[in-house]
Motif scaffolding. Sequence first.
Motif, PDB file in Angstrom:
ATOM      1  N   SER A 117    -139.177  10.615 -49.505  1.00  0.00           N
ATOM      2  CA  SER A 117    -138.311  11.118 -48.443  1.00  0.00           C
ATOM      3  C   SER A 117    -139.048  12.150 -47.587  1.00  0.00           C
ATOM      4  O   SER A 117    -139.969  12.830 -48.052  1.00  0.00           O
ATOM      5  N   ARG A 118    -138.616  12.256 -46.361  1.00  0.00           N
ATOM      6  CA  ARG A 118    -139.208  13.233 -45.457  1.00  0.00           C
ATOM      7  C   ARG A 118    -139.049  14.634 -46.024  1.00  0.00           C
ATOM      8  O   ARG A 118    -139.972  15.457 -45.947  1.00  0.00           O
ATOM      9  N   ALA A 122    -142.075  17.101 -46.773  1.00  0.00           N
ATOM     10  CA  ALA A 122    -142.135  18.343 -45.998  1.00  0.00           C
ATOM     11  C   ALA A 122    -142.231  19.549 -46.929  1.00  0.00           C
ATOM     12  O   ALA A 122    -142.989  20.489 -46.655  1.00  0.00           O
ATOM     13  N   LEU A 138    -145.667  16.015 -39.456  1.00  0.00           N
ATOM     14  CA  LEU A 138    -145.094  15.022 -40.372  1.00  0.00           C
ATOM     15  C   LEU A 138    -144.267  13.960 -39.640  1.00  0.00           C
ATOM     16  O   LEU A 138    -144.385  12.768 -39.940  1.00  0.00           O
ATOM     17  N   ASP A 139    -143.472  14.385 -38.683  1.00  0.00           N
ATOM     18  CA  ASP A 139    -142.640  13.396 -37.972  1.00  0.00           C
ATOM     19  C   ASP A 139    -143.493  12.371 -37.233  1.00  0.00           C
ATOM     20  O   ASP A 139    -143.151  11.189 -37.192  1.00  0.00           O
ATOM     21  N   PHE A 142    -144.598   9.792 -39.767  1.00  0.00           N
ATOM     22  CA  PHE A 142    -143.538   8.826 -40.072  1.00  0.00           C
ATOM     23  C   PHE A 142    -143.305   7.864 -38.912  1.00  0.00           C
ATOM     24  O   PHE A 142    -143.016   6.688 -39.136  1.00  0.00           O
TER      25      PHE A 142
END
Length: 175
Positions: A117-118, A122, A138-139, A142
């Motif tokens: 999961s993000r 994170a 990070l985004d 993804f």
Amino acid sequence: MPAPIPHPVPSPLCCVVMGVSGCGKSSIGQRLAERLGLPHIEGDAYHSSASVTKMSAGIPLTDDDRADWLLRLKSEIATRRDQGTGVVLSCSALKRRYRDVLRGGAPDLLFFHLAGSRDLIASRMAARANHYMPPSLLDSQFRDLEALASDEAGLLLDIAEDPQHIVDHIVQALA
């Protein structure tokens, strides 16, 4: 879902531990390499200083930024394959076209995608020290991530598992 790992496993074994930044590629890659008795390549060590500077500043890399990096990694894979030593590479390999470049070094390259999961990733990124990749990227990781396709041999692995269990699962799949 990725294609199953072929049996017999390609020899020499060349594989990539992949996923977004902060998923544990380096630690799982190192553990897997030790367990299998293979050399480990840390893909981050092959980034140009310009790319590291860019990422450190919170600027995502483009496909053009990654092109020479991927070619250097492809060359390392090909060298290990040609020498008969095999290799475990820790590398984001986020997009299919990046993985296609890497497969140029070993057509039977296997991929072990570490996914989670993000929020979990994170929190891991926020806890690590002395890494040039800031959590703010990070985004973008993804957004770029393309799951392994049904014709790409490998495994999808849950990073919520204990690292030793992840390595055990990979080794069992290779047996």
